[in-house]
Design a protein around this motif. Structure first.
Motif, PDB file in Angstrom:
ATOM      1  N   MET A   1       0.863  -1.184   0.000  1.00 57.07           N
ATOM      2  CA  MET A   1       0.000   0.000   0.000  1.00 57.07           C
ATOM      3  C   MET A   1       0.896   1.229   0.000  1.00 57.07           C
ATOM      4  SD  MET A   1      -2.958   0.955   2.708  1.00 57.07           S
ATOM      5  CE  MET A   1      -3.954   2.409   2.527  1.00 57.07           C
ATOM      6  N   THR A   2       0.621   2.155  -0.911  1.00 54.37           N
ATOM      7  CA  THR A   2       1.362   3.413  -0.874  1.00 54.37           C
ATOM      8  C   THR A   2       0.382   4.545  -0.600  1.00 54.37           C
ATOM      9  OG1 THR A   2       1.129   3.750  -3.237  1.00 54.37           O
ATOM     10  CG2 THR A   2       3.116   2.632  -2.512  1.00 54.37           C
ATOM     11  N   LEU A   3       0.893   5.571   0.035  1.00 51.48           N
ATOM     12  CA  LEU A   3       0.079   6.698   0.493  1.00 51.48           C
ATOM     13  C   LEU A   3       0.938   7.923   0.241  1.00 51.48           C
ATOM     14  CD1 LEU A   3      -2.581   6.984   2.238  1.00 51.48           C
ATOM     15  CD2 LEU A   3      -1.088   7.056   4.206  1.00 51.48           C
ATOM     16  N   VAL A   4       0.577   8.717  -0.763  1.00 50.76           N
ATOM     17  CA  VAL A   4       1.417   9.860  -1.125  1.00 50.76           C
ATOM     18  C   VAL A   4       0.573  11.123  -1.147  1.00 50.76           C
ATOM     19  CG1 VAL A   4       2.954  10.840  -2.871  1.00 50.76           C
ATOM     20  CG2 VAL A   4       2.815   8.355  -2.586  1.00 50.76           C
ATOM     21  N   THR A   5       0.997  12.149  -0.404  1.00 49.44           N
ATOM     22  CA  THR A   5       0.322  13.439  -0.480  1.00 49.44           C
ATOM     23  C   THR A   5       1.085  14.314  -1.462  1.00 49.44           C
ATOM     24  OG1 THR A   5      -0.495  13.252   1.763  1.00 49.44           O
ATOM     25  CG2 THR A   5      -0.478  15.446   0.805  1.00 49.44           C
ATOM     26  N   GLY A   6       0.401  14.717  -2.530  1.00 50.46           N
ATOM     27  CA  GLY A   6       1.049  15.490  -3.587  1.00 50.46           C
ATOM     28  C   GLY A   6       1.143  16.960  -3.234  1.00 50.46           C
ATOM     29  N   GLN A   7       1.742  17.720  -4.159  1.00 48.52           N
ATOM     30  CA  GLN A   7       1.964  19.136  -3.935  1.00 48.52           C
ATOM     31  C   GLN A   7       0.647  19.890  -3.783  1.00 48.52           C
ATOM     32  OE1 GLN A   7       4.132  20.928  -7.101  1.00 48.52           O
ATOM     33  NE2 GLN A   7       5.110  22.417  -5.765  1.00 48.52           N
ATOM     34  N   ASP A   8      -0.422  19.401  -4.431  1.00 46.44           N
ATOM     35  CA  ASP A   8      -1.710  20.082  -4.329  1.00 46.44           C
ATOM     36  C   ASP A   8      -2.453  19.717  -3.047  1.00 46.44           C
ATOM     37  OD1 ASP A   8      -2.399  17.493  -4.839  1.00 46.44           O
ATOM     38  OD2 ASP A   8      -3.628  17.901  -6.598  1.00 46.44           O
ATOM     39  N   GLY A   9      -1.836  18.897  -2.198  1.00 44.97           N
ATOM     40  CA  GLY A   9      -2.442  18.561  -0.909  1.00 44.97           C
ATOM     41  C   GLY A   9      -3.357  17.351  -0.970  1.00 44.97           C
ATOM     42  N   ARG A  10      -3.613  16.818  -2.164  1.00 45.45           N
ATOM     43  CA  ARG A  10      -4.457  15.626  -2.248  1.00 45.45           C
ATOM     44  C   ARG A  10      -3.608  14.397  -1.965  1.00 45.45           C
ATOM     45  NH1 ARG A  10      -9.377  16.369  -3.866  1.00 45.45           N
ATOM     46  NH2 ARG A  10      -9.666  14.167  -4.235  1.00 45.45           N
ATOM     47  N   THR A  11      -4.258  13.361  -1.388  1.00 48.41           N
ATOM     48  CA  THR A  11      -3.528  12.145  -1.056  1.00 48.41           C
ATOM     49  C   THR A  11      -3.952  11.027  -2.007  1.00 48.41           C
ATOM     50  OG1 THR A  11      -3.277  12.783   1.242  1.00 48.41           O
ATOM     51  CG2 THR A  11      -3.137  10.438   0.762  1.00 48.41           C
ATOM     52  N   ILE A  12      -2.972  10.394  -2.619  1.00 47.68           N
ATOM     53  CA  ILE A  12      -3.227   9.301  -3.559  1.00 47.68           C
ATOM     54  C   ILE A  12      -2.840   7.995  -2.882  1.00 47.68           C
ATOM     55  CG2 ILE A  12      -2.718   8.370  -5.848  1.00 47.68           C
ATOM     56  CD1 ILE A  12      -3.793  11.130  -6.133  1.00 47.68           C
ATOM     57  N   VAL A  13      -3.785   7.059  -2.870  1.00 44.14           N
ATOM     58  CA  VAL A  13      -3.537   5.771  -2.235  1.00 44.14           C
ATOM     59  C   VAL A  13      -3.521   4.696  -3.302  1.00 44.14           C
ATOM     60  CG1 VAL A  13      -4.440   4.106  -0.562  1.00 44.14           C
ATOM     61  CG2 VAL A  13      -4.815   6.540  -0.207  1.00 44.14           C
ATOM     62  N   SER A  14      -2.579   3.772  -3.236  1.00 46.59           N
ATOM     63  CA  SER A  14      -2.705   2.590  -4.085  1.00 46.59           C
ATOM     64  C   SER A  14      -2.536   1.356  -3.213  1.00 46.59           C
ATOM     65  CB  SER A  14      -1.716   2.628  -5.247  1.00 46.59           C
ATOM     66  OG  SER A  14      -0.473   2.180  -4.821  1.00 46.59           O
ATOM     67  N   LEU A  15      -3.334   0.365  -3.499  1.00 51.86           N
ATOM     68  CA  LEU A  15      -3.401  -0.799  -2.633  1.00 51.86           C
ATOM     69  C   LEU A  15      -3.394  -2.051  -3.500  1.00 51.86           C
ATOM     70  CD1 LEU A  15      -3.964  -1.951   0.234  1.00 51.86           C
ATOM     71  CD2 LEU A  15      -6.384  -1.683  -0.259  1.00 51.86           C
ATOM     72  N   ASP A  16      -2.538  -2.993  -3.155  1.00 41.39           N
ATOM     73  CA  ASP A  16      -2.464  -4.272  -3.861  1.00 41.39           C
ATOM     74  C   ASP A  16      -2.566  -5.323  -2.770  1.00 41.39           C
ATOM     75  OD1 ASP A  16      -1.648  -6.645  -4.997  1.00 41.39           O
ATOM     76  OD2 ASP A  16       0.047  -5.782  -6.074  1.00 41.39           O
ATOM     77  N   THR A  17      -3.692  -6.016  -2.722  1.00 47.21           N
ATOM     78  CA  THR A  17      -3.934  -6.848  -1.551  1.00 47.21           C
ATOM     79  C   THR A  17      -4.424  -8.244  -1.936  1.00 47.21           C
ATOM     80  OG1 THR A  17      -4.945  -6.820   0.633  1.00 47.21           O
ATOM     81  CG2 THR A  17      -6.333  -6.099  -1.179  1.00 47.21           C
ATOM     82  N   ASP A  18      -4.268  -9.197  -1.020  1.00 49.68           N
ATOM     83  CA  ASP A  18      -4.649 -10.578  -1.284  1.00 49.68           C
ATOM     84  C   ASP A  18      -6.172 -10.718  -1.327  1.00 49.68           C
ATOM     85  OD1 ASP A  18      -5.577 -11.761   1.588  1.00 49.68           O
ATOM     86  OD2 ASP A  18      -4.065 -10.195   1.788  1.00 49.68           O
ATOM     87  N   ALA A  19      -6.611 -11.861  -1.822  1.00 49.06           N
ATOM     88  CA  ALA A  19      -8.044 -12.070  -2.060  1.00 49.06           C
ATOM     89  C   ALA A  19      -8.875 -11.897  -0.800  1.00 49.06           C
ATOM     90  CB  ALA A  19      -8.263 -13.467  -2.641  1.00 49.06           C
TER      91      ALA A  19
END
Ligand code: ZN
Ligand code: ZN
Length: 457
Positions: A206-224
């Motif tokens: 799981m990644t959690l990145v807050t960009g320069q515009d203040g929005r947070t982008i999450v990506s999740l790769d998880t088991d079934a």
């Protein structure tokens, strides 16, 4: 060895000095300023494209070389124990302390760690031929495939060759995923320990990145199984909710999913059984409020912020501050002019259990017309903000789900307690008819919709 290191450091210093000189405007430096002069008066460069391009090629190579070198030195620092002696919790922290931005710091550390696995790529990187983003993509690709496929030395070298020949980091990512599928070992049905990829929690990321515009982008790769639990949790909260006038929910499926996820997080934060931070405080949100009067008396030239910030995601506008302070078991940190925390404490005008019960009995869920989300989803909104003298009392509070609480704080909708002691909602001004009376609408609790304020009983 020490002699070589010193020579290396000296050359790096000298090079940095030469660049600094070249960038310094004439007058601020003794001998340099050439580049600054060119920037100020590009016409003096004439149309000598060859010279301009040669300068750019050289500097692009220097850029690649310095990031490659920094990734290697970061790895040296880790193995030499420098980071532990500085009491920093990770190699990334060490780089961040030196002013390297977090995303680049992570790249540098990953490339430093993977360098030994990709000798061919690194030999090109050592002459400045590989951007750090590309080296990082290959490093990530190796780790991606390695987690899914057992690799011997030969197949590792083959993998690195295949990944390195890709044109862009995105191509590298895609190739790594393709190879992981192509090379995936057959599942041995007779092996009780064999775990299918879909069910292997070791691959979860799981990644959690807050960009320069203040929005947070999450990506999740998880088991079934975790994915199933996530879907189970989100599904009932994703249902469309009609508008006050009965028109369908305007939110797309992905917006509803995002709202549902936010709701789950808030429920979790409202729970008592979670790990506490320092001092046993259970903050929902950390809001850092600067003191409005910056260092006017001291005349300090230092720029100090007048904008409030959230602890993790940074500066926010006044309307979001209003929403946060309206109701949250929030931890507020007030900063003085030197950005030093002065007062760390909980807000003390929280709704009491008794008042909450009374609000639940009156509003029976989100009071916004047509909403009706259950009480467990709601915040108690202060019609007149506490900071403007509004009481934390039944005749100043109304239960709103987070979506409608946000609507009230961030758009032209208004809510007030009517003479019937129930909440009433006034829609925003119609820009086409700015003088038209804004008919108030009854709260959700009475179920039927009417525009007649005296209809409530
Ligand atoms: Zn509010
Ligand atoms: Zn609502």
């Amino acid at each position: 060895m020490a002699g070589i290191d010193a020579a290396f450091a000296d050359v790096v210093d000298q090079f940095a000095d030469v660049l600094t000189e070249a960038l310094c405007p004439p007058g601020e430096s003794t001998s340099g300023g050439e580049l600054a002069r060119l920037c100020a008066a590009p016409s003096t460069v004439g149309s000598d494209d060859d010279r301009i391009l040669a300068m750019m090629v050289g500097l692009a190579r220097v850029l690649n070389l310095s990031t490659t070198a920094l990734s290697q030195v970061a790895e040296v620092a880790e193995r030499a124990g420098t980071r532990r002696r500085k009491r920093l919790k990770s190699p990334v922290e060490l780089l961040k302390q030196l002013g390297v931005v977090p995303a680049l710091a992570q790249r540098l550390v990953r490339v430093g760690q993977a360098a030994r696995q990709m000798p061919g790529l690194m030999s090109r990187a050592r002459v400045g031929g590989v951007p750090i983003e590309q080296a990082d993509a290959v490093a990530r690709g190796i780790s991606f495939v390695q987690k899914r496929v057992p690799l011997d030395d030969e197949s590792l070298a083959d993998l690195v060759r295949r990944l390195s020949s890709q044109a862009t980091p995105k191509d590298v990512d895609n190739r790594a995923r393709e190879l992981a599928i192509e090379w995936a070992p057959e599942i041995d049905e007779t092996d009780p320990d064999a775990v299918p990829v879909a069910e292997n929690p070791d691959l979860n990321e799981m990644t959690l990145v807050t960009g320069q515009d203040g929005r947070t982008i999450v990506s999740l790769d998880t088991d079934a199984l975790s994915g199933e639990e996530l879907s189970q949790a989100l599904d009932p909260l994703c249902k469309p909710i009609p508008q006050p006038d009965g028109t369908p929910d305007p939110r797309s499926a992905s917006q509803r999913r995002a709202d549902a996820h936010a709701q789950i997080i808030r429920d979790y934060l409202a729970g008592r059984d979670r790990p506490t931070v320092s001092g046993g405080v259970l903050p929902h949100v950390t809001l850092i409020v600067p003191i409005a009067q910056a260092s006017a008396e001291t005349g300090a030239a230092q720029e100090s912020s007048r904008v409030a910030s959230l602890g993790f995601t940074g500066p926010v506008s006044a309307s979001t501050v209003g929403l946060v302070v309206c109701e949250a078991a929030m931890r507020r940190v007030v900063m003085d002019a030197d950005s030093a925390p002065m007062d760390v404490g909980r807000e003390h005008r929280l709704v009491t259990a008794g008042l909450r019960k009374a609000l639940e009995a009156r509003d029976r869920g989100c009071a916004f017309p047509g909403c009706g989300r259950p009480v467990s989803w709601t915040d108690a909104h202060h019609c007149t903000p506490w900071s403007e003298g509004g009481d934390t009392a039944i005749d100043n509070c109304v239960l709103l789900c987070r979506m409608h609480h946000t609507v009230i704080h961030q758009t032209g909708w208004e809510v007030f307690i009517g003479h019937d002691r129930h909440p009433w909602f006034r829609p925003p001004l119609d820009p086409d008819h700015p003088k038209r009376f804004r008919e108030p609408i009854r709260s959700n609790a009475r179920r039927t919709m009417t525009l007649e304020p005296t209809a409530a009983a």
